[in-house]
Design a protein around this motif. Sequence first.
Motif, PDB file in Angstrom:
ATOM      1  N   ARG A  32       0.842  -1.210   0.000  1.00 12.05           N
ATOM      2  CA  ARG A  32       0.000   0.000   0.000  1.00 12.05           C
ATOM      3  C   ARG A  32       0.876   1.259   0.000  1.00 12.05           C
ATOM      4  O   ARG A  32       0.596   2.217  -0.710  1.00 12.05           O
ATOM      5  CB  ARG A  32      -0.937  -0.001   1.199  1.00 12.05           C
ATOM      6  CG  ARG A  32      -1.791   1.246   1.315  1.00 12.05           C
ATOM      7  CD  ARG A  32      -2.784   1.163   2.462  1.00 12.05           C
ATOM      8  NE  ARG A  32      -3.828   0.194   2.217  1.00 12.05           N
ATOM      9  CZ  ARG A  32      -4.923   0.457   1.501  1.00 12.05           C
ATOM     10  NH1 ARG A  32      -5.090   1.652   0.988  1.00 12.05           N
ATOM     11  NH2 ARG A  32      -5.841  -0.462   1.325  1.00 12.05           N
ATOM     12  N   ASN A  33       1.937   1.256   0.812  1.00 14.44           N
ATOM     13  CA  ASN A  33       2.827   2.420   0.864  1.00 14.44           C
ATOM     14  C   ASN A  33       3.471   2.704  -0.489  1.00 14.44           C
ATOM     15  O   ASN A  33       3.636   3.857  -0.867  1.00 14.44           O
ATOM     16  CB  ASN A  33       3.907   2.218   1.923  1.00 14.44           C
ATOM     17  CG  ASN A  33       3.388   2.449   3.310  1.00 14.44           C
ATOM     18  OD1 ASN A  33       2.527   3.294   3.526  1.00 14.44           O
ATOM     19  ND2 ASN A  33       3.884   1.692   4.264  1.00 14.44           N
ATOM     20  N   LEU A  34       3.821   1.673  -1.219  1.00 16.10           N
ATOM     21  CA  LEU A  34       4.428   1.861  -2.540  1.00 16.10           C
ATOM     22  C   LEU A  34       3.384   2.275  -3.568  1.00 16.10           C
ATOM     23  O   LEU A  34       3.549   3.290  -4.258  1.00 16.10           O
ATOM     24  CB  LEU A  34       5.119   0.572  -2.996  1.00 16.10           C
ATOM     25  CG  LEU A  34       5.698   0.612  -4.410  1.00 16.10           C
ATOM     26  CD1 LEU A  34       6.890   1.560  -4.472  1.00 16.10           C
ATOM     27  CD2 LEU A  34       6.091  -0.779  -4.860  1.00 16.10           C
ATOM     28  N   LEU A  35       2.311   1.518  -3.679  1.00 16.91           N
ATOM     29  CA  LEU A  35       1.343   1.729  -4.754  1.00 16.91           C
ATOM     30  C   LEU A  35       0.457   2.953  -4.582  1.00 16.91           C
ATOM     31  O   LEU A  35       0.108   3.607  -5.556  1.00 16.91           O
ATOM     32  CB  LEU A  35       0.478   0.479  -4.920  1.00 16.91           C
ATOM     33  CG  LEU A  35       1.239  -0.762  -5.377  1.00 16.91           C
ATOM     34  CD1 LEU A  35       0.333  -1.985  -5.358  1.00 16.91           C
ATOM     35  CD2 LEU A  35       1.825  -0.552  -6.766  1.00 16.91           C
ATOM     36  N   PHE A  36       0.077   3.287  -3.348  1.00 11.52           N
ATOM     37  CA  PHE A  36      -0.829   4.412  -3.142  1.00 11.52           C
ATOM     38  C   PHE A  36      -0.126   5.705  -2.749  1.00 11.52           C
ATOM     39  O   PHE A  36      -0.604   6.781  -3.041  1.00 11.52           O
ATOM     40  CB  PHE A  36      -1.890   4.065  -2.092  1.00 11.52           C
ATOM     41  CG  PHE A  36      -2.827   2.991  -2.555  1.00 11.52           C
ATOM     42  CD1 PHE A  36      -3.726   3.227  -3.580  1.00 11.52           C
ATOM     43  CD2 PHE A  36      -2.796   1.737  -1.986  1.00 11.52           C
ATOM     44  CE1 PHE A  36      -4.587   2.238  -4.021  1.00 11.52           C
ATOM     45  CE2 PHE A  36      -3.654   0.733  -2.409  1.00 11.52           C
ATOM     46  CZ  PHE A  36      -4.546   0.985  -3.440  1.00 11.52           C
ATOM     47  N   TYR A  37       1.009   5.593  -2.053  1.00 10.82           N
ATOM     48  CA  TYR A  37       1.683   6.789  -1.556  1.00 10.82           C
ATOM     49  C   TYR A  37       3.041   7.040  -2.195  1.00 10.82           C
ATOM     50  O   TYR A  37       3.674   8.055  -1.919  1.00 10.82           O
ATOM     51  CB  TYR A  37       1.832   6.700  -0.030  1.00 10.82           C
ATOM     52  CG  TYR A  37       0.505   6.480   0.658  1.00 10.82           C
ATOM     53  CD1 TYR A  37      -0.486   7.458   0.632  1.00 10.82           C
ATOM     54  CD2 TYR A  37       0.233   5.288   1.306  1.00 10.82           C
ATOM     55  CE1 TYR A  37      -1.716   7.247   1.245  1.00 10.82           C
ATOM     56  CE2 TYR A  37      -0.985   5.065   1.927  1.00 10.82           C
ATOM     57  CZ  TYR A  37      -1.956   6.046   1.892  1.00 10.82           C
ATOM     58  OH  TYR A  37      -3.172   5.833   2.495  1.00 10.82           O
ATOM     59  N   GLY A  38       3.520   6.111  -3.024  1.00  9.88           N
ATOM     60  CA  GLY A  38       4.796   6.284  -3.707  1.00  9.88           C
ATOM     61  C   GLY A  38       6.009   6.213  -2.800  1.00  9.88           C
ATOM     62  O   GLY A  38       7.079   6.683  -3.148  1.00  9.88           O
TER      63      GLY A  38
END
Length: 103
Positions: A32-38
């Motif tokens: 989630r941290n990678l895909l939604f927040y970069g």
Amino acid sequence: MPEPGTLSHSAGGALRISVEAERYLIEAGDLRNLLFYGRVIPITQAAPGGTAIKGHAAMNASGKAVMLHTRVGSYIIPLVSFQRVARGEAVSAPLFPLVPGAA
């Protein structure tokens, strides 16, 4: 130059990275941290007594691919392929070695 690798879906929504004889893991909670927040997320590997961080994953500058940096090399995968594996729509996808100086 690093060998090509494979990204595959694992139990519990985690992602498994296989390159040569090395096996790495991206935990489901980090996706989630990678895909939604970069955000940059850790790539881990099983170690005696637990897990150890052995690299990281990050979006590239254009936001259209994910770069994976591990002990054995750096790889890139199109974002759409990464997302399909993360959602379980695809069993696996190839990782492409990054050419030094190209990223």
